[in-house]
Design a protein around this motif. Structure first.
Motif, PDB file in Angstrom:
ATOM      1  N   THR A   3       0.848  -1.189   0.000  1.00  0.00           N
ATOM      2  CA  THR A   3       0.000   0.000   0.000  1.00  0.00           C
ATOM      3  C   THR A   3       0.882   1.236   0.000  1.00  0.00           C
ATOM      4  O   THR A   3       1.683   1.440   0.911  1.00  0.00           O
ATOM      5  N   LEU A   4       0.747   2.052  -1.036  1.00  0.00           N
ATOM      6  CA  LEU A   4       1.523   3.271  -1.152  1.00  0.00           C
ATOM      7  C   LEU A   4       0.761   4.439  -0.552  1.00  0.00           C
ATOM      8  O   LEU A   4      -0.462   4.415  -0.445  1.00  0.00           O
ATOM      9  N   SER A   5       1.502   5.452  -0.178  1.00  0.00           N
ATOM     10  CA  SER A   5       0.899   6.639   0.413  1.00  0.00           C
ATOM     11  C   SER A   5       0.992   7.799  -0.569  1.00  0.00           C
ATOM     12  O   SER A   5       2.083   8.195  -0.975  1.00  0.00           O
ATOM     13  N   LEU A   6      -0.174   8.311  -0.970  1.00  0.00           N
ATOM     14  CA  LEU A   6      -0.223   9.506  -1.803  1.00  0.00           C
ATOM     15  C   LEU A   6      -0.433  10.700  -0.888  1.00  0.00           C
ATOM     16  O   LEU A   6      -1.362  10.715  -0.075  1.00  0.00           O
ATOM     17  N   GLN A   7       0.432  11.701  -1.017  1.00  0.00           N
ATOM     18  CA  GLN A   7       0.379  12.865  -0.141  1.00  0.00           C
ATOM     19  C   GLN A   7      -0.123  14.077  -0.931  1.00  0.00           C
ATOM     20  O   GLN A   7       0.516  14.507  -1.892  1.00  0.00           O
ATOM     21  N   TYR A   8      -1.282  14.585  -0.522  1.00  0.00           N
ATOM     22  CA  TYR A   8      -1.881  15.753  -1.169  1.00  0.00           C
ATOM     23  C   TYR A   8      -1.762  16.960  -0.234  1.00  0.00           C
ATOM     24  O   TYR A   8      -1.829  16.834   0.987  1.00  0.00           O
ATOM     25  N   GLU A 124      -2.810   3.658 -11.889  1.00  0.00           N
ATOM     26  CA  GLU A 124      -2.116   2.377 -11.698  1.00  0.00           C
ATOM     27  C   GLU A 124      -2.049   1.948 -10.241  1.00  0.00           C
ATOM     28  O   GLU A 124      -1.707   0.803  -9.945  1.00  0.00           O
ATOM     29  N   MET A 125      -2.350   2.839  -9.311  1.00  0.00           N
ATOM     30  CA  MET A 125      -2.200   2.536  -7.886  1.00  0.00           C
ATOM     31  C   MET A 125      -3.577   2.335  -7.261  1.00  0.00           C
ATOM     32  O   MET A 125      -4.225   3.285  -6.813  1.00  0.00           O
ATOM     33  N   SER A 126      -4.022   1.088  -7.235  1.00  0.00           N
ATOM     34  CA  SER A 126      -5.354   0.786  -6.703  1.00  0.00           C
ATOM     35  C   SER A 126      -5.355   0.681  -5.182  1.00  0.00           C
ATOM     36  O   SER A 126      -6.377   0.928  -4.535  1.00  0.00           O
ATOM     37  N   GLU A 127      -4.242   0.304  -4.598  1.00  0.00           N
ATOM     38  CA  GLU A 127      -4.136   0.168  -3.142  1.00  0.00           C
ATOM     39  C   GLU A 127      -3.316   1.337  -2.608  1.00  0.00           C
ATOM     40  O   GLU A 127      -2.088   1.330  -2.660  1.00  0.00           O
ATOM     41  N   VAL A 128      -3.991   2.370  -2.119  1.00  0.00           N
ATOM     42  CA  VAL A 128      -3.280   3.546  -1.645  1.00  0.00           C
ATOM     43  C   VAL A 128      -3.880   4.053  -0.346  1.00  0.00           C
ATOM     44  O   VAL A 128      -5.056   3.826  -0.048  1.00  0.00           O
ATOM     45  N   ARG A 129      -3.057   4.726   0.407  1.00  0.00           N
ATOM     46  CA  ARG A 129      -3.496   5.525   1.558  1.00  0.00           C
ATOM     47  C   ARG A 129      -3.302   6.962   1.154  1.00  0.00           C
ATOM     48  O   ARG A 129      -2.242   7.345   0.657  1.00  0.00           O
ATOM     49  N   CYS A 130      -4.317   7.779   1.335  1.00  0.00           N
ATOM     50  CA  CYS A 130      -4.241   9.183   0.937  1.00  0.00           C
ATOM     51  C   CYS A 130      -4.173  10.067   2.176  1.00  0.00           C
ATOM     52  O   CYS A 130      -5.008   9.946   3.073  1.00  0.00           O
ATOM     53  N   THR A 131      -3.189  10.922   2.232  1.00  0.00           N
ATOM     54  CA  THR A 131      -3.118  11.907   3.307  1.00  0.00           C
ATOM     55  C   THR A 131      -3.291  13.299   2.704  1.00  0.00           C
ATOM     56  O   THR A 131      -2.923  13.549   1.551  1.00  0.00           O
ATOM     57  N   LEU A 132      -3.860  14.178   3.494  1.00  0.00           N
ATOM     58  CA  LEU A 132      -4.119  15.540   3.024  1.00  0.00           C
ATOM     59  C   LEU A 132      -3.643  16.533   4.065  1.00  0.00           C
ATOM     60  O   LEU A 132      -3.974  16.420   5.241  1.00  0.00           O
ATOM     61  N   GLN A 133      -2.872  17.507   3.620  1.00  0.00           N
ATOM     62  CA  GLN A 133      -2.531  18.653   4.444  1.00  0.00           C
ATOM     63  C   GLN A 133      -3.203  19.883   3.858  1.00  0.00           C
ATOM     64  O   GLN A 133      -3.087  20.153   2.656  1.00  0.00           O
ATOM     65  N   ILE A 134      -3.934  20.602   4.696  1.00  0.00           N
ATOM     66  CA  ILE A 134      -4.589  21.837   4.272  1.00  0.00           C
ATOM     67  C   ILE A 134      -3.840  23.000   4.904  1.00  0.00           C
ATOM     68  O   ILE A 134      -3.743  23.093   6.134  1.00  0.00           O
ATOM     69  N   GLU A 135      -3.312  23.858   4.085  1.00  0.00           N
ATOM     70  CA  GLU A 135      -2.566  24.995   4.605  1.00  0.00           C
ATOM     71  C   GLU A 135      -3.510  25.974   5.297  1.00  0.00           C
ATOM     72  O   GLU A 135      -4.544  26.364   4.747  1.00  0.00           O
ATOM     73  N   HIS A 165      -8.289   5.839   3.583  1.00  0.00           N
ATOM     74  CA  HIS A 165      -7.668   4.538   3.320  1.00  0.00           C
ATOM     75  C   HIS A 165      -7.836   4.062   1.890  1.00  0.00           C
ATOM     76  O   HIS A 165      -7.460   2.938   1.565  1.00  0.00           O
ATOM     77  N   SER A 166      -8.396   4.910   1.034  1.00  0.00           N
ATOM     78  CA  SER A 166      -8.481   4.615  -0.394  1.00  0.00           C
ATOM     79  C   SER A 166      -8.781   5.907  -1.125  1.00  0.00           C
ATOM     80  O   SER A 166      -9.243   6.894  -0.517  1.00  0.00           O
ATOM     81  N   TYR A 167      -8.555   5.912  -2.434  1.00  0.00           N
ATOM     82  CA  TYR A 167      -8.872   7.102  -3.212  1.00  0.00           C
ATOM     83  C   TYR A 167     -10.377   7.343  -3.243  1.00  0.00           C
ATOM     84  O   TYR A 167     -10.838   8.484  -3.130  1.00  0.00           O
ATOM     85  N   ALA A 168     -11.172   6.258  -3.378  1.00  0.00           N
ATOM     86  CA  ALA A 168     -12.635   6.397  -3.407  1.00  0.00           C
ATOM     87  C   ALA A 168     -13.149   7.045  -2.125  1.00  0.00           C
ATOM     88  O   ALA A 168     -14.048   7.893  -2.154  1.00  0.00           O
ATOM     89  N   GLU A 169     -12.584   6.647  -0.996  1.00  0.00           N
ATOM     90  CA  GLU A 169     -12.974   7.260   0.277  1.00  0.00           C
ATOM     91  C   GLU A 169     -12.496   8.704   0.342  1.00  0.00           C
ATOM     92  O   GLU A 169     -13.220   9.600   0.797  1.00  0.00           O
ATOM     93  N   PHE A 170     -11.297   8.956  -0.146  1.00  0.00           N
ATOM     94  CA  PHE A 170     -10.674  10.275  -0.067  1.00  0.00           C
ATOM     95  C   PHE A 170     -11.518  11.346  -0.760  1.00  0.00           C
ATOM     96  O   PHE A 170     -11.743  12.436  -0.225  1.00  0.00           O
ATOM     97  N   ILE A 171     -12.021  11.036  -1.958  1.00  0.00           N
ATOM     98  CA  ILE A 171     -12.761  12.048  -2.718  1.00  0.00           C
ATOM     99  C   ILE A 171     -14.221  12.144  -2.277  1.00  0.00           C
ATOM    100  O   ILE A 171     -14.981  12.951  -2.810  1.00  0.00           O
ATOM    101  N   ASP A 172     -14.615  11.339  -1.281  1.00  0.00           N
ATOM    102  CA  ASP A 172     -16.002  11.358  -0.810  1.00  0.00           C
ATOM    103  C   ASP A 172     -16.152  12.188   0.459  1.00  0.00           C
ATOM    104  O   ASP A 172     -17.064  11.966   1.243  1.00  0.00           O
TER     105      ASP A 172
END
Length: 597
Positions: A3-8, A124-135, A165-172
């Motif tokens: 599981t990769l971590s995408l940092q937004y 290409e990354m179906s298994e990801v953890r997404c983190t978000l920092q809001i300035e 814990h997923s992109y689908a959850e992240f954008i919801d």
């Protein structure tokens, strides 16, 4: 699979220019090429919106060297980048000037954005953890609110931080950043948060008091299997506007600020129609937490967000929810039975004025939501039917039918519980025939005749067949004015009907709708005509109706401006159609028994 971590990272680049800045950091990976895509629609709103059109700048750089990487744009919302497995940083700017619940908006008071408008997906990354920092913005009193899970960021106090814990959850999870009024309350172990944009001295305690029994009703209906422990009612207040969109543990609402109760406003002691509508909207979107976000059509379990996802089941999801949103207010004693019946009568009245209900079934309306429902033109009322409005009346009829055929042992409540137990808990998705199959297999009640008639056919819902069981009677009457929405009234009905919807113009009345089969249509009145006079008498809305009602001839002359020319047409003087519905209560005890389940 690792599981990769995408940092937004999200920041308000300029509220004056309505700009968000977004940064996405992608770690090292095993792909030679990565594909970045933004959704083209948002779940719950079935229309291609092409959110990527609002990306005004975008660059891709090597995470280690900072060198810019060439990207190939392969369609309107997708970029392809050769990475050779190295980390990548994507920076882009989003233009945010759509005051709605579906996209993104920034003004001097707040910034609001949906993930579908902001956050690129790495295909290409179906298994990801997404983190978000809001300035944190320069306005120190601004706050951030979202249904996303907060995480600690001790090393950088300039940001609020969250994870999914997923992109689908992240954008919801819609995100609000700005000045706001807030209040939290608890119902049966679930925390509910109220967030209202701006500072308007709203009576939040009263709003919370009125929302609590709505929350309690929905939780009890599904036997308390609340799928979330925290829920956010996020309301964008404006001078005008209306909307709601469901999310997995929150809703984004758009509502007129002056329709809500304020502190010290004694005139709000009784619930206004505007406030009742707000409570119903909250009820509707909260109900979707179960019925849409968990119980959902099978094709919506993993929808493709880059293209249309078709289903003929929206009448089940929006229709059933439209039935429960107002019914819940009556069950919770927020409105009485008479007021509830008036609201239902107004919904029926909308259908009675809708010739399109004879041309399109609600199953077809569901399937064609992407075009015919969400892209309506001025002739829509003559050609389509709303799966919300008719779907709600279908749900009402189905409840009465099930009670009648089961000797009052089965109701739509019973169906909803089983839908949750079979399809909602595991989010496995419902087939098209789910209602007929469930009623037959679970309760031994055959409802195919009813569904074939009113769902897959274009028959009106035969409510009169069962209304005596709940002690009420349905009637129809003519309108009393152009603004008449239906429901009980003792005002005098009009005699003759224009058959068009108009709004005031600089001179006369501008025609915005023409109803098929009525006088204006027969006369050849067209959308965008300006009605100047009737029988040479200059008119406004009230005067036009008075002159029509007094007409004794078979035809009158309408003087119009059409495309810069004066046109006279012969308008037939026709008896006003009985297209407003109202109920009378014949047995208070029966009605109350039904409202009390």
């Amino acid at each position: 699979m690792r599981t990769l971590s995408l940092q937004y990272q999200l920041s308000v680049k300029s509220w004056q220019q309505h700009l968000f800045a977004v940064e996405l950091k992608v770690p090292e990976h095993n792909e030679a090429t990565l594909t970045f895509a933004l959704p083209s629609w948002i779940p719950g709103s079935y229309m291609i919106r092409d959110f990527a059109k609002s990306i005004t700048e975008i660059t891709f750089t090597h995470a280690d060297t900072g060198a810019e990487i060439a990207a190939q744009k392969i369609d309107k919302q997708t970029w392809e980048v050769a990475t050779n497995g190295d980390g990548v940083i994507v920076n882009y700017v989003v233009y945010a000037n759509d005051l709605s619940v579906r996209s993104a908006f920034i003004n001097h008071e707040y910034a609001f954005i949906n993930g579908t408008s902001a956050f690129l997906n790495v295909v290409e990354m179906s298994e990801v953890r997404c983190t978000l920092q809001i300035e944190k913005p320069a306005q120190s009193h601004w706050q951030a609110h979202t249904g996303m899970t907060p995480i600690a960021l001790d090393s950088n106090p300039q940001y609020w931080a969250y994870e999914s814990h997923s992109y689908a959850e992240f954008i919801d999870h819609p995100i609000f950043i700005g000045e706001c009024e807030t209040l939290s309350y608890e119902v049966d172990g679930v925390t509910f948060e109220l967030v209202f944009s701006g500072s308007h001295q709203l009576d939040l305690a009263r709003i919370a008091k009125d929302l609590k029994p709505i929350c309690r009703h929905h939780m009890a209906l599904f036997d308390h299997p609340q799928p979330v422990s925290r829920y956010v009612f996020m309301t964008l207040l404006a001078e005008n506007g209306f909307g709601g969109l469901e999310h997995r543990n929150s809703t984004a609402l758009l509502y007129p600020r002056h329709d809500l109760p304020r502190l010290g406003d004694n005139s709000q002691a009784n619930k206004t129609d505007g406030y009742i509508t707000f409570l119903s909207l909250c009820s509707h979107e909260l109900f979707h937490t179960w019925h849409v976000k968990r119980i959902k059509p099978d094709v919506m379990v993993t929808p493709k967000l880059g293209e249309e996802t078709y289903t003929n089941q929206l009448w089940i999801y929006e229709g059933f929810t439209s039935f429960y949103d107002d019914l819940t207010l009556a069950r919770a004693k927020l409105i009485d039975g008479k007021k509830y019946l008036d609201i239902v009568a107004q919904n029926i009245s909308r259908l009675l004025q809708n010739a399109g209900r004879y041309k399109q079934s609600v199953a077809q309306s569901s399937f064609d939501a992407w075009t015919k429902f969400y892209k309506q033109d001025a002739s829509a009322t003559n050609n389509i039917v709303s799966y919300y409005t008719k779907g709600g009346i279908i749900a009402f009829g189905l409840d009465l039918l099930l009670r009648h055929r089961s000797n009052q042992t089965v109701s739509l409540d019973t169906v909803m519980k089983r839908l949750w137990e079979i399809y909602g808990r595991d989010e496995c998705g419902t087939p098209d025939n789910v209602i007929a199959t469930l009623c037959q297999q679970e309760f031994d009640i055959d409802v195919n005749d009813y569904l074939d008639s009113v769902v897959y056919g274009t028959d009106d819902v035969p409510l009169e067949t069962w209304l005596d069981d709940i002690g009420v009677k349905l009637h129809t009457r003519s309108a009393v004015s152009a603004e008449d929405k239906g429901g009980y009234t003792d005002a005098t009905e009009i005699r003759h009907q224009l058959g068009a919807t108009c709004k005031p113009a600089a001179m006369g009345l501008s025609v915005i709708q023409v109803f098929e089969g009525l006088a204006a249509s027969k006369a050849g009145v067209m959308i965008n005509d300006i009605i100047l006079a009737l029988n040479n008498q200059v008119v406004n809305q009230a005067k036009l109706q008075r002159l029509l009602d007094c007409a004794s001839d078979t035809h009158v002359t309408l003087t119009l401006i059409r495309d810069g020319q004066i046109v006279n047409v012969a308008l037939p003087v026709l008896q006003a159609r009985q297209d407003r519905a109202y109920f009378t209560i014949e047995n208070e005890e029966k009605l109350q028994q039904w409202l009390d389940h």
